[in-house]
Design an enzyme around this catalytic site. Structure first.
Site, PDB file in Angstrom:
ATOM      1  N   TYR A 440      41.780  41.129  42.169  1.00  0.00           N
ATOM      2  CA  TYR A 440      42.694  40.921  41.033  1.00  0.00           C
ATOM      3  C   TYR A 440      43.055  39.446  40.852  1.00  0.00           C
ATOM      4  O   TYR A 440      42.709  38.600  41.664  1.00  0.00           O
ATOM      5  CB  TYR A 440      43.920  41.813  41.084  1.00  0.00           C
ATOM      6  CG  TYR A 440      44.840  41.801  42.282  1.00  0.00           C
ATOM      7  CD1 TYR A 440      44.817  40.828  43.259  1.00  0.00           C
ATOM      8  CD2 TYR A 440      45.782  42.827  42.407  1.00  0.00           C
ATOM      9  CE1 TYR A 440      45.692  40.850  44.321  1.00  0.00           C
ATOM     10  CE2 TYR A 440      46.671  42.862  43.475  1.00  0.00           C
ATOM     11  CZ  TYR A 440      46.625  41.873  44.429  1.00  0.00           C
ATOM     12  OH  TYR A 440      47.501  41.902  45.475  1.00  0.00           O
ATOM     13  N   GLU A 441      43.728  39.181  39.736  1.00  0.00           N
ATOM     14  CA  GLU A 441      44.024  37.804  39.299  1.00  0.00           C
ATOM     15  C   GLU A 441      42.751  36.981  39.097  1.00  0.00           C
ATOM     16  O   GLU A 441      42.730  35.780  39.315  1.00  0.00           O
ATOM     17  CB  GLU A 441      44.952  37.100  40.296  1.00  0.00           C
ATOM     18  CG  GLU A 441      46.297  37.764  40.471  1.00  0.00           C
ATOM     19  CD  GLU A 441      47.110  37.841  39.190  1.00  0.00           C
ATOM     20  OE1 GLU A 441      46.871  37.028  38.284  1.00  0.00           O
ATOM     21  OE2 GLU A 441      47.964  38.723  39.092  1.00  0.00           O
ATOM     22  N   GLY A 442      41.691  37.640  38.654  1.00  0.00           N
ATOM     23  CA  GLY A 442      40.386  36.993  38.508  1.00  0.00           C
ATOM     24  C   GLY A 442      39.608  37.135  39.795  1.00  0.00           C
ATOM     25  O   GLY A 442      40.024  36.622  40.840  1.00  0.00           O
TER      26      GLY A 442
END
Length: 593
Positions: A440-442
């Site tokens: 997550y978060e890229g």
């Protein structure tokens, strides 16, 4: 039951000796209210909270999980009381501006308090973390009226915050989102669309949830240039600050996940929900990135917390577990076998994890210090340099710290043998919970592309050149007794400089080259960064007496001999180019015979 003892001595060493934090704070008028004694007291209080409150809820929270029933989301037993205790302790506003009820503590301190929570209960930590991130975005881009309405309540923990970006068809490519924002006559907007993977999208911890939602207004430009940011409260807020009617924003379900099961990851449906524009129309992505840069560092800290937790448990198990004899003769002749610490491979795994933890902690504080300069400094040149450094190192902080932490946690699990696969020892949950930090978060692949593309190629290596200059300046000042880390770090800097030049040239010839080399390049810069951190650690320890400090130097030596050599392998992979990767046809990947 798994153990955890907050590594306060290591944390204080990094703050006080490696980075001389008090001097840094006292030289800045906006941080002069903080001294080392206060910082240490904060860390000691968080150690108590994490060990006594969140750690006992970690396994039970995993087993019970967040639950969804007919549009209502509930958190596991004990979470609400723990959240209230956390909020009442002022922890949510620890780094927030005093104007909104915060304590204005620097990021280089809060990364360490965050580490303890991530180590003991990552699912719990995600709830206040999203509130803090939402608060940052609002503080940077919202109107004064919006700040006054929402920020004090967020920092007291009465209200929570979320970040609503991802849609079923649009992950990293936010330019293709479909959520719509139709203007109303009163200046508000009707927000309609579906967002997925929303951490804390709904829960029972707070009386209201403030969603920050990316959407597109009518006639917005195509792509990311047409994204706007909106406040969409779960309950609308009356002029006097009291809660009004329920807004039509609802959880459709919660995801059934591999890990962090106590964190409510929601599908959120916005059905003409009333929203309020933050900042200017079509400039929403800039506001969201204020939040995301801090969140990406937080994901790296999640990795560090998990690795520290896993190391402590594996080291204790290896000390207690007796099996086999040392090849040089019995080390515990009064017992039927020696501890497994007599085996070199067990020590290798533990030392790998320990080295990762100490370098990661130093690196997180270093990046936190750069963020503090951007926020608190009054020197425009210092702010510019720190902004460049943050831009370069944010993908390293997110991706390299979680990649290395995941390997460290796997090694720690392996120390347990079959017991590492069994729930009560805590390792299998640690692995499941940590895996998401690489996603997550890229995803870490996307972070690697950001590093090699926007942060290196786009600026022709300027950000990296500035960083290497700093590394050389510091490392060249080391005494002769530290030549082992001095020479290794300087050699690594030269190799990274050379391969970066190679990348800039190869990209001119082949536009597919960077994407194929990105992950290996990120690890190259990560290894250099860890060498730099160990140079700073060894330098801070060399004048001190006692095993604690001498072991810091010994661990730096282990890093140089056993971990840093990976640099040359990664560089070889970078230079292998993209041809061998891209030569396969798309049919190859689905053709089975």
């Amino acid at each position: 039951m798994p153990i955890y003892n907050a590594p306060l001595a290591d944390m204080k060493f990094i703050l006080n000796d490696v980075f001389q934090a008090e001097k840094f704070w006292q030289k800045n008028e906006n941080l002069a209210h903080l001294d080392a004694a206060t910082a240490e007291a904060i860390l000691e209080e968080m150690a108590k909270f994490s060990q006594n409150v969140t750690l006992p809820l970690n396994r039970t929270g995993d087993e019970e999980g967040a639950k969804y029933d007919n549009g209502t989301v509930t958190t596991p037993a004990g979470f609400k009381a723990a959240f209230q205790q956390y909020a009442e302790g002022g922890w949510i506003g620890l780094g927030a501006d005093a104007e909104w009820g915060g304590q204005e503590m620097p990021k280089m301190l809060t990364v360490l308090s965050d580490e303890m929570l991530f180590a003991t209960n990552p699912s719990f930590m995600l709830y206040p973390l999203l509130s803090v991130g939402a608060g940052m975005a609002l503080n940077s881009y919202a109107s004064q009226e919006q700040k006054e309405t929402y920020l004090p309540k967020i920092y007291t923990g009465e209200w929570a915050g979320t970040m609503c970006l991802t849609e079923p068809h649009a992950g990293t490519d936010l330019g293709i989102i479909k959520t719509k924002a139709e203007p109303n006559n009163d200046g508000s907007y009707n927000i309609t669309g579906t967002k997925i993977f929303i951490t804390g999208g709904d829960h029972d911890l707070t009386e209201n949830i403030i969603h920050l939602v990316l959407a597109k207004t009518p006639n917005a430009p195509a792509g990311s240039r047409g994204i706007s940011l909106f406040i969409v409260p779960k309950f609308l807020v009356n002029e006097d600050g009291s809660l009004g009617e329920r807004n039509p924003v609802n959880p459709g379900s919660i995801e059934h996940k591999m890990g962090i099961k106590a964190s409510a990851t929601c599908v959120m449906n916005f059905d003409a929900a009333k929203g309020f524009l933050v900042g200017k129309e079509n400039e929403g992505l800039a506001a969201m990135f204020v939040m995301m840069n801090y969140e990406r560092l937080s994901m790296g800290i999640q990795g560090l917390g998990a690795s520290e937790f896993a190391y402590q448990n594996a080291a204790q198990y290896a000390t207690d577990r007796i099996q086999g004899r040392s090849v040089t003769g019995a080390k515990s002749p009064d017992k039927v076998a020696d501890s497994i610490l007599v085996h070199g491979d067990v020590r290798r795994m533990l030392l790998n994890a320990r080295a990762n933890n100490e370098a990661s902690r130093a690196f997180a504080v270093y990046v936190g210090q750069q963020l503090d300069i951007t926020k608190f400094s009054t020197d425009p040149e210092a702010i510019k340099a720190a902004n460049n450094r943050v831009a370069l190192l944010t993908p390293i902080a997110k991706a390299y710290l979680t990649d290395t932490a995941f390997q460290a946690v796997l090694d720690a699990q392996m120390c347990f043998g079959g017991h590492g696969y069994i729930r009560e020892w805590g390792m299998e949950q640690c692995i499941r919970d940590l895996r998401i930090a690489q996603i997550y978060e890229g995803t870490n692949g996307v972070q690697s592309q950001d590093l090699i593309g926007r942060k290196t190629i786009k600026c022709e290596g300027e950000f990296l050149a500035e960083y290497i200059s700093e590394i050389r300046d510091f490392t060249n000042s080391l005494d002769a007794e530290l030549n082992f880390i001095k020479d290794a770090t300087l050699d690594a800097a030269t190799e990274v400089e050379s391969v970066t030049k190679y990348i800039l040239e190869a990209t001119q010839e082949n536009p597919e080259f960077p994407n194929s080399a990105a992950v290996d390049y990120l690890h190259v810069v990560g290894l250099l960064s860890f060498a730099y951190m160990f140079a700073r650690i060894a330098n801070a320890a060399k004048e001190k007496e006692g095993d604690f400090y001498q072991n810091k130097i010994a661990l730096a030596g282990y890093f140089v001999q056993r971990i840093l050599p990976e640099l040359s392998v990664r560089i070889t992979k970078v230079k292998a180019g993209s041809e061998v990767i891209m030569s396969f046809s798309e049919d190859y990947f689905t053709h089975q015979s």
